[in-house]
Design an enzyme around this catalytic site. Structure first.
Site, PDB file in Angstrom:
ATOM      1  N   CYS A   1       0.823  -1.212   0.000  1.00 56.11           N
ATOM      2  CA  CYS A   1       0.000   0.000   0.000  1.00 56.11           C
ATOM      3  C   CYS A   1       0.858   1.265   0.000  1.00 56.11           C
ATOM      4  O   CYS A   1       0.310   2.372  -0.142  1.00 56.11           O
ATOM      5  CB  CYS A   1      -0.888   0.065   1.243  1.00 56.11           C
ATOM      6  SG  CYS A   1      -1.829  -1.403   1.566  1.00 56.11           S
TER       7      CYS A   1
ATOM      8  N   HIS B   1      -6.270   2.690   5.154  1.00 54.12           N
ATOM      9  CA  HIS B   1      -6.789   1.770   4.140  1.00 54.12           C
ATOM     10  C   HIS B   1      -7.550   0.646   4.830  1.00 54.12           C
ATOM     11  O   HIS B   1      -6.997  -0.030   5.688  1.00 54.12           O
ATOM     12  CB  HIS B   1      -5.620   1.211   3.329  1.00 54.12           C
ATOM     13  CG  HIS B   1      -6.021   0.129   2.362  1.00 54.12           C
ATOM     14  ND1 HIS B   1      -7.158   0.209   1.595  1.00 54.12           N
ATOM     15  CD2 HIS B   1      -5.427  -1.047   2.030  1.00 54.12           C
ATOM     16  CE1 HIS B   1      -7.251  -0.875   0.834  1.00 54.12           C
ATOM     17  NE2 HIS B   1      -6.224  -1.651   1.084  1.00 54.12           N
TER      18      HIS B   1
ATOM     19  N   HIS C   1     -10.334  -2.822   4.427  1.00 56.04           N
ATOM     20  CA  HIS C   1     -11.006  -3.824   3.602  1.00 56.04           C
ATOM     21  C   HIS C   1     -12.447  -4.022   4.087  1.00 56.04           C
ATOM     22  O   HIS C   1     -13.034  -5.081   3.852  1.00 56.04           O
ATOM     23  CB  HIS C   1     -10.260  -5.157   3.674  1.00 56.04           C
ATOM     24  CG  HIS C   1      -9.019  -5.223   2.836  1.00 56.04           C
ATOM     25  ND1 HIS C   1      -8.406  -6.409   2.493  1.00 56.04           N
ATOM     26  CD2 HIS C   1      -8.283  -4.249   2.246  1.00 56.04           C
ATOM     27  CE1 HIS C   1      -7.329  -6.150   1.749  1.00 56.04           C
ATOM     28  NE2 HIS C   1      -7.227  -4.861   1.597  1.00 56.04           N
TER      29      HIS C   1
ATOM     30  N   GLU D   1     -26.985  13.154   8.953  1.00 54.60           N
ATOM     31  CA  GLU D   1     -26.187  14.036   9.799  1.00 54.60           C
ATOM     32  C   GLU D   1     -24.686  13.738   9.724  1.00 54.60           C
ATOM     33  O   GLU D   1     -23.851  14.638   9.721  1.00 54.60           O
ATOM     34  CB  GLU D   1     -26.669  13.916  11.258  1.00 54.60           C
ATOM     35  CG  GLU D   1     -25.862  14.691  12.274  1.00 54.60           C
ATOM     36  CD  GLU D   1     -26.070  16.203  12.195  1.00 54.60           C
ATOM     37  OE1 GLU D   1     -26.996  16.619  11.468  1.00 54.60           O
ATOM     38  OE2 GLU D   1     -25.329  16.947  12.841  1.00 54.60           O
TER      39      GLU D   1
ATOM     40  N   HIS E   1     -12.668  -4.272  -3.190  1.00 50.10           N
ATOM     41  CA  HIS E   1     -11.410  -4.267  -2.454  1.00 50.10           C
ATOM     42  C   HIS E   1     -11.551  -3.527  -1.107  1.00 50.10           C
ATOM     43  O   HIS E   1     -11.362  -4.131  -0.061  1.00 50.10           O
ATOM     44  CB  HIS E   1     -10.330  -3.620  -3.349  1.00 50.10           C
ATOM     45  CG  HIS E   1      -8.980  -3.499  -2.739  1.00 50.10           C
ATOM     46  ND1 HIS E   1      -7.813  -3.438  -3.462  1.00 50.10           N
ATOM     47  CD2 HIS E   1      -8.581  -3.401  -1.458  1.00 50.10           C
ATOM     48  CE1 HIS E   1      -6.779  -3.333  -2.672  1.00 50.10           C
ATOM     49  NE2 HIS E   1      -7.215  -3.311  -1.445  1.00 50.10           N
TER      50      HIS E   1
END
Lengths: 252, 252, 252, 252
Positions: C104, C122, C124, C151, C208
């Site tokens: 990543c 990140h 999943h 909201e 993903h």
């Protein structure tokens, strides 16, 4: 009389040193830690499920019928993998005082003997059970969970003795075997399934749960978590009418 | 005046030794630990539900209206099972200072008196409530939750005074009783239901929750967890149009 | 020979001081704490997902393939943002002993370089994946998640270099990019998407998960949590046939 | 210059003693503990939601825009209820250094002023939001969540200044008000709603969440938990086509 019974079941030299260690990565410390996590994940509800670790020839096993989130290192069984000629007469190198060996033992042993696994995990996860209830037999009279084009599939090895992992477009296949009234009777069909699907790292048991293994504790746990993630995702996909297989890439 | 009130309600000898112990398996330590777990499971939301333990003639009870995840050993009531001739006039061997006895008390007592249980658990689990909302009366004007061919069924004993457990193909049956405006008024129908279903380890209360018991704390908790697992699974099965009973084996 | 290898990979001066701090708000302490939380939220199941923090020119990164709830400060990579001319040859100021850099990394770097973000997360999350499975391409061949009149939308900044937040009636838009077989190959389309949607704080990756960033750790985490909340809410809304966009206010 | 600014915002006598206490039941200790629990329940995701406590004339408030699971006693605001003549110019007896007052402040104040509540809780729970999305206006142009014949309803008081609780057969009614672009603008309609429904202990805000209060912290938390339980149950009931109101008893 009582004394003789005691000595027979628990010899003075009960090899307690095999399960007492200050190393947090020792199998007898890891199994309780794993089981505590699995309890919070709903995988070992009501004493179901469990985990076993192998290092070299030594196999570490949680006992039967115990609240999994409460297991302690001193509750762990140890046996030698190479010395279990007769599955009906297990010889334990070390036994806890108050418990019985798990009925899952021969199933864990299958992963160690046939796959040389370092860890095997058994869950009763509801998502695993639901997946087996949603599947139908294919043209070869097999029941196989198949999903592709989901990133999490990369968490799985491509197969036995292969270094690489499955790719995003690959189809992950997890075979399903029928459940049996006695858990140890699953051994034969589990081993036959491992022969039929030589690359699988996991087998679903219909209306029961999952057996999943890996070269290491970390790898087995990673695959157990990733499968449970995929099973839950697949159940939600079914509720939303999204198919498990898609043609973004050709289905392998 | 104030002093007199104090002495009346809390005699100097309040038998605090009955709830203060360094043994983590003492009932007065186990009830708070169980209630903390049950709170995380959503079983005792908003002070609902609870747990009671019996050892010999002593019964340990959590108080009413308390945040269950905050219960302390000193909050526990103790009474003698054999000395409760009049259910309207409970005699407590030990009472906490600031609380009221739980309205569930007579229902816990039913499990101890009629089944010789060692522990009784009451949950308001949403899955239990939903199951009672999905059921209809059968031909005998009974409401009974039935499920078979799920591995987790093995967590249940086959019945009162029987050693063996239910098998995978057996049908687990949990009867349902109607709810009442006042919880203690459930006692009569709970006891009648225990007579009608002599082998059950649990009774569902319609639109309310579950009472489940066992010979030991471990067994009661195992059955409570396993039932909740099955209730949640059954709700998901209903959403996915999968029947609760299947003919893999003949329905008993 | 062994010694030379060791020195090459792990110089005596491995800059361990960059990750060892008693300040709980130090990035090398925050990343493990965040990852533990994300594991309980199901965002980093099976070693997937992660988090990276930038302070000034220093970027802190979690390693690849590690159980996220077990990450320790000494497992953290550090690199200098301004000195990464060649993305294929990263120069690490500090590397852990037993791990590989995360795939990543180039995606986290995109948020730092193109947005001057202080933290990028990140996940999943299954809710993120399900959202990408429920969306269809719009008239401009784009795939964009859109929701308004909730909201929680106020948790998002109105856009890059803008102080104010989105309002209740504003439409939150999160673009979706296609997944690729190798995670680093996402970089190009992620950067192109950031150019096309200059105000977005997050990008969904189809089948993903999610990349989300913020000026600070707190802001990035707030937006990650709020997006996951909205994704789960939107999936439930779909099950209940409630549209994601409503005309309480004109759709912006 | 800097020094003057500092003195203006944070006088040497900042009344820190108002929030520093070794008593775990002190409001400045309870608010962080409650917020940690609420975070795990998904009620205060992404800094949304919060809690406020009143003891006598002192009101304790969590700050705005803070990760709710990380709040510390020193982050708490304190003000005097009787000295807030102008809602636009709040006078704080004690302010934390790095934060802003919460936009929820006037809404918490409404519960303290109009109901003499001891604690008010605000959640963004997804179940609360979903309920407001499933409701339609009734014949009086009101939007009211109604449910009866569920045991958990007993967790609610029958009304303001009444000792008794709702019964099993009673209908719990929670009114809904429209959301506004700025949270403080909810104050007027919240107060009007409290006048229109004088017995309610809670008000839902459409597409936003819930305000719920109680005489004590314990009672407010019990009602918040019980409402969230009922909202989740009601969403599941809707998915399974089970009505929220039934005629086991006449609908009040």
């Amino acid at each position: 009389m009582l004394k003789i019974q005691f000595y027979t079941a628990f010899p003075i030299d009960n090899n307690d040193h095999l399960v007492l260690s200050s190393d947090k990565n020792h199998p007898a410390n890891l199994i309780p830690e794993l089981c505590r996590k699995f309890w919070t994940l709903g995988w070992v509800t009501g004493t179901g499920g469990g985990a076993s670790i192998r290092t070299g020839d030594l196999v570490y096993l949680a006992p039967s019928g115990v609240q999994k989130e409460l297991i302690q290192p001193e509750d762990i069984y140890v046996l030698e993998l190479s010395k279990q000629q007769d599955p009906k007469k297990r010889i334990y190198l070390r036994s806890p005082r108050d418990f019985k060996p798990s009925q899952c033992t021969p199933l864990f042993m299958a992963a160690f003997k046939k796959r040389n696994a370092g860890c095997c995990i058994h869950t009763h996860s509801q998502w695993a059970v639901l997946i087996t209830l949603l599947l139908e037999q294919n043209a070869h009279n097999q029941m196989v969970f198949e999903i592709n084009n989901i990133e999490q599939i990369k968490a799985f090895g491509r197969g036995w003795k292969q270094q690489s992992s499955l790719g995003y477009h690959d189809t992950l296949r997890i075979p399903v075997i029928e459940n049996t009234p006695f858990e140890e009777d699953l051994t034969e069909s589990l081993e036959a399934c491992m022969d039929e699907f030589p690359d699988t790292y996991a087998v679903l048991v219909r209306r029961h749960g999952l057996y999943v293994w890996g070269e290491t504790v970390s790898k087995a746990k990673q695959q157990a978590e990733s499968l449970d993630y995929l099973f839950q995702l697949a159940v939600e996909m079914r509720k939303l009418n999204i198919p498990w297989l898609s043609d973004i890439a050709p289905v392998a």
